[in-house]
Design a protein around this motif. Structure first.
Motif, PDB file in Angstrom:
ATOM      1  N   UNK A 296      51.229  35.740  49.433  1.00 52.24           N
ATOM      2  CA  UNK A 296      51.251  35.700  47.978  1.00 52.24           C
ATOM      3  C   UNK A 296      50.235  34.708  47.430  1.00 52.24           C
ATOM      4  N   UNK A 297      50.038  33.595  48.124  1.00 50.70           N
ATOM      5  CA  UNK A 297      49.077  32.601  47.670  1.00 50.70           C
ATOM      6  C   UNK A 297      47.677  33.186  47.627  1.00 50.70           C
ATOM      7  N   UNK A 298      47.295  33.909  48.663  1.00 51.67           N
ATOM      8  CA  UNK A 298      45.959  34.513  48.705  1.00 51.67           C
ATOM      9  C   UNK A 298      45.826  35.585  47.638  1.00 51.67           C
ATOM     10  N   UNK A 299      46.835  36.393  47.468  1.00 53.87           N
ATOM     11  CA  UNK A 299      46.798  37.457  46.469  1.00 53.87           C
ATOM     12  C   UNK A 299      46.617  36.896  45.061  1.00 53.87           C
ATOM     13  N   UNK A 300      47.172  35.731  44.793  1.00 59.48           N
ATOM     14  CA  UNK A 300      47.030  35.118  43.482  1.00 59.48           C
ATOM     15  C   UNK A 300      45.658  34.498  43.253  1.00 59.48           C
ATOM     16  N   UNK A 301      44.920  34.224  44.324  1.00 61.30           N
ATOM     17  CA  UNK A 301      43.610  33.575  44.196  1.00 61.30           C
ATOM     18  C   UNK A 301      42.448  34.560  44.183  1.00 61.30           C
ATOM     19  N   UNK A 302      42.681  35.833  44.520  1.00 64.84           N
ATOM     20  CA  UNK A 302      41.585  36.792  44.634  1.00 64.84           C
ATOM     21  C   UNK A 302      41.925  38.083  43.899  1.00 64.84           C
ATOM     22  N   UNK A 303      40.879  38.779  43.484  1.00 61.44           N
ATOM     23  CA  UNK A 303      41.073  40.077  42.839  1.00 61.44           C
ATOM     24  C   UNK A 303      41.362  41.164  43.871  1.00 61.44           C
ATOM     25  N   UNK A 304      40.662  41.091  44.994  1.00 56.03           N
ATOM     26  CA  UNK A 304      40.824  42.085  46.047  1.00 56.03           C
ATOM     27  C   UNK A 304      40.970  41.352  47.381  1.00 56.03           C
ATOM     28  N   UNK A 305      41.805  41.891  48.240  1.00 57.63           N
ATOM     29  CA  UNK A 305      42.046  41.274  49.547  1.00 57.63           C
ATOM     30  C   UNK A 305      41.969  42.355  50.612  1.00 57.63           C
ATOM     31  N   UNK A 306      41.241  42.080  51.682  1.00 57.96           N
ATOM     32  CA  UNK A 306      41.219  42.968  52.844  1.00 57.96           C
ATOM     33  C   UNK A 306      42.208  42.409  53.860  1.00 57.96           C
TER      34      UNK A 306
END
Length: 80
Positions: free
Chosen positions: A1-11
């Protein structure tokens, strides 16, 4: 969740042994680079500055050629 909140798109990549991670990451990153280049209108079949790197490889191979030839002509190799 932390990464998802910091980026528009995630691989997201599957969890894997550390020795396998480079193999699993290279394909998505190559595809990402390809799609970014085509969106930008770049010719992916003729990358910039390729001519600068290709002759260097041939020069290095030519420098090693006498060594490789001398190994193939060695007496131990002739009797094998």
């Amino acid at each position: 969740e932390l990464i998802r909140g910091m980026a528009d798109h995630v691989l997201w990549l599957p969890e894997a042994p550390w020795m396998l991670v480079p193999v699993l990451t290279v394909l998505p990153l190559q595809m990402l680079a390809y799609h970014i280049a085509t969106i930008r209108g770049l010719d992916v079949d003729q990358p910039r500055n390729l001519a600068k790197s290709v002759p260097v490889e041939y020069a290095q191979a030519a420098a090693l050629a006498p060594f490789v030839l001398s190994l193939s002509d060695s007496p131990a190799r002739r009797h094998a």
